[in-house]
Enzyme design. Structure first.
Site, PDB file in Angstrom:
ATOM      1  N   ASP A 288     -16.374  26.684  13.509  1.00 32.72           N
ATOM      2  CA  ASP A 288     -15.273  26.250  14.397  1.00 32.72           C
ATOM      3  C   ASP A 288     -14.222  27.266  14.330  1.00 32.72           C
ATOM      4  O   ASP A 288     -13.266  27.758  13.688  1.00 32.72           O
ATOM      5  CB  ASP A 288     -14.668  24.831  13.795  1.00 32.72           C
ATOM      6  N   GLU A 472     -10.887  35.836   4.280  1.00 31.03           N
ATOM      7  CA  GLU A 472     -11.712  35.181   4.784  1.00 31.03           C
ATOM      8  C   GLU A 472     -12.605  35.511   6.106  1.00 31.03           C
ATOM      9  O   GLU A 472     -13.785  35.255   5.754  1.00 31.03           O
ATOM     10  CB  GLU A 472     -10.898  33.787   5.357  1.00 31.03           C
TER      11      GLU A 472
END
Length: 509
Positions: A288, A472
């Site tokens: 996403d 991340e």
């Protein structure tokens, strides 16, 4: 075990309230997730009652009301690395900081209480995430935290028992969607030898995998050629069954309410519910967001996730079927093993039929409504290699495309499209590097896999040396720049980067 979702939680009343929507629409916080994770200082109903009593007062301030009646969450604080600390030593020191002990049952929190210890990713992600946990577990196993992996597996199975699926994360606002099905792969990390393993745990895991399979295949028996899709399962013209991402809810995401409302405003009223469902389904994918899901690579409002059969999802479903066949076989459950083996074989043939392009010599997602392959080249194409269903020539062709077009100075770009979405170029992600490297090694392309690992580790290490943090995601085209795109700033921590980094170091040593 019918695959349906059933859920009720006190926080849902707040998320459906005027107060919540007003907080989001007035942009009290730069991150829409903040108020979703806040704790009311009394019950949800009491806070809503006080809002109704005060909202029309001339002196009413929404911000002051929130400050008075809520405790706001904080991002996870991580210590900077020590000058003498290596990357691996820093990761070892991070595990306790990212570990959470069993949760107290608290009806005033959106957090779904877990009965066993678990790992959170870091930054704004203060809860466990489903598919993240598999990649995190790769490093936990290298660090000797096998019991923690087993605890997380049990947490997921218990959430599944309560809700009907393994949710995106253990928050009440994630209940209607899952993430890529990796439970069986996590079980593999826990069970080295079934004969010496705890029998109750093994049986619990098999039951959990079967429930997960039922969740993804729910509605299969009701499909026909005229009505070919229901929930997460699609019946193809040839009679094969494949899967897509889905969400039963067609409203703005709770944790990104304002973002969804703004984007939906670009669309006609009759298109907005479909937009909300499509954007939620893309969140279930874990990607996403990405141009994979978009009719127009530069316009998130063109999202069409529920019309797409993703190659990676179907490979993971194949792996789930193979795992169920394997574990039933090891327990001498011959009928069940044969059944899941046949299902896996049928899916393997369908993956080859619908996702492989002989012309392009690459795997692509499939638009089943239009009955045509999509054109976006992405690292999802490595999953047939990861689950070992490509033939030798297909694997060689995929390898050549990866090494000639995806490979950059710092690793593999996620897609070849440059967009404002975080799952596109120039960003690279640890989980996709894991899939690619293991996929190449499965077919003997060890040197190419090592090349990818070395470039990725160089990226992680260079950023760590410069900032003392692990991220991340990374910009793999330019080691001097941070990754960008998406709905929030790049986060530090970070569970799956830690896990894949340790696993890669072990493989290269």
């Amino acid at each position: 075990m019918n695959g349906s979702i059933s859920f009720d939680h006190p926080s849902i009343v707040f998320f459906e309230s005027e107060l919540f929507k007003r907080i989001q629409l007035e942009r009290l916080f730069t991150d829409s997730k903040t108020i979703c994770d806040a704790l009311p200082l009394s019950s949800w109903s009491d806070v809503l009652e006080k809002y109704e009593q005060q909202k029309l007062l001339p002196t009413f301030s929404l911000l002051e009301f929130v400050k008075r009646y809520f405790t706001l969450p904080k991002e996870i604080e991580l210590n900077d690395s020590l000058p003498s600390q290596s990357l691996n030593q820093y990761i070892q020191a991070l595990w306790p900081k990212l570990t959470r002990q069993p949760d107290p049952k608290d009806a005033t929190s959106s957090l779904l209480a877990l009965e066993h210890s678990y790992i959170v990713p870091g930054g704004r992600f203060r809860e466990i995430y489903y598919w993240d946990s598999y990649f995190t577990a790769l490093g936990l196993k290298q660090s000797g935290y096998t019991q923690l992996i087993q605890d997380m597996v049990l947490n997921f199975i218990e959430l599944q028992d309560r809700i009907g699926c393994i949710p995106n994360g253990n928050r009440s606002y994630y209940y209607s969607r899952s993430q890529p099905p990796v439970l069986g792969m996590m079980v593999d990390l826990c069970i080295d030898n079934i004969e010496t393993s705890d029998t109750d745990f093994v049986l619990r895991c098999i039951e959990g995998m079967e429930k997960e399979y039922c969740f993804w295949m729910h509605g299969k028996e009701q499909l026909s050629h005229q009505d070919c899709a229901k929930g997460r399962v699609v019946k193809m013209p040839c009679g094969a069954f494949l899967n897509r991402y889905w969400d039963n809810i067609a409203t703005p995401r709770t944790e990104s309410y304002l973002e969804d409302i703004k984007l939906a405003a670009e669309l006609p009223l009759d298109k907005r519910a479909d937009f909300y469902r499509n954007i939620r389904a893309a969140c279930e994918s874990g990607w996403d967001f990405s141009s994979r899901w978009l009719r127009d690579a530069q316009a998130l409002s063109s999202i069409e996730t529920i019309e797409i059969l993703p190659v990676d999802l179907n490979c993971l479903m194949y792996q789930l079927e193979r795992n169920l066949a394997k574990y039933h076989g090891l327990l001498n459950h011959h009928d069940q093993a044969a059944c899941f083996g046949d299902l896996a074989d049928a899916r393997k043939a369908a993956i080859d039929r619908y996702f492989w392009s002989a012309q392009e010599q690459f795997y692509f997602d499939y638009q089943f409504v239009k009955q045509q392959p999509l054109k976006v080249r992405s690292l999802a194409a490595t999953l047939p290699l990861f689950v070992d269903i490509a033939n030798a020539q297909q694997a060689k062709s995929v390898k050549e495309v990866l090494m000639s077009t995806f490979l950059q100075e710092g690793g593999l770009v996620t897609t070849l499209n440059v967009t404002n979405q975080q799952w596109d170029s120039p960003n690279g992600w640890a989980p996709l590097h894991w899939f690619a490297v293991i996929g190449l090694r499965n077919y003997g392309h060890v040197a190419d896999g090592n090349n990818i690992m070395q470039r990725w580790l160089k990226t992680v290490d260079a950023h760590f040396s410069k900032t003392g943090n692990i991220m991340e995601k990374y910009n793999v085209q330019s080691l001097d720049n941070l990754a960008h795109g998406g709905e929030y700033e790049v986060q530090q921590g970070f569970g799956w980067t830690n896990g894949v980094t340790l696993a890669f170091h072990e493989m290269l040593d």
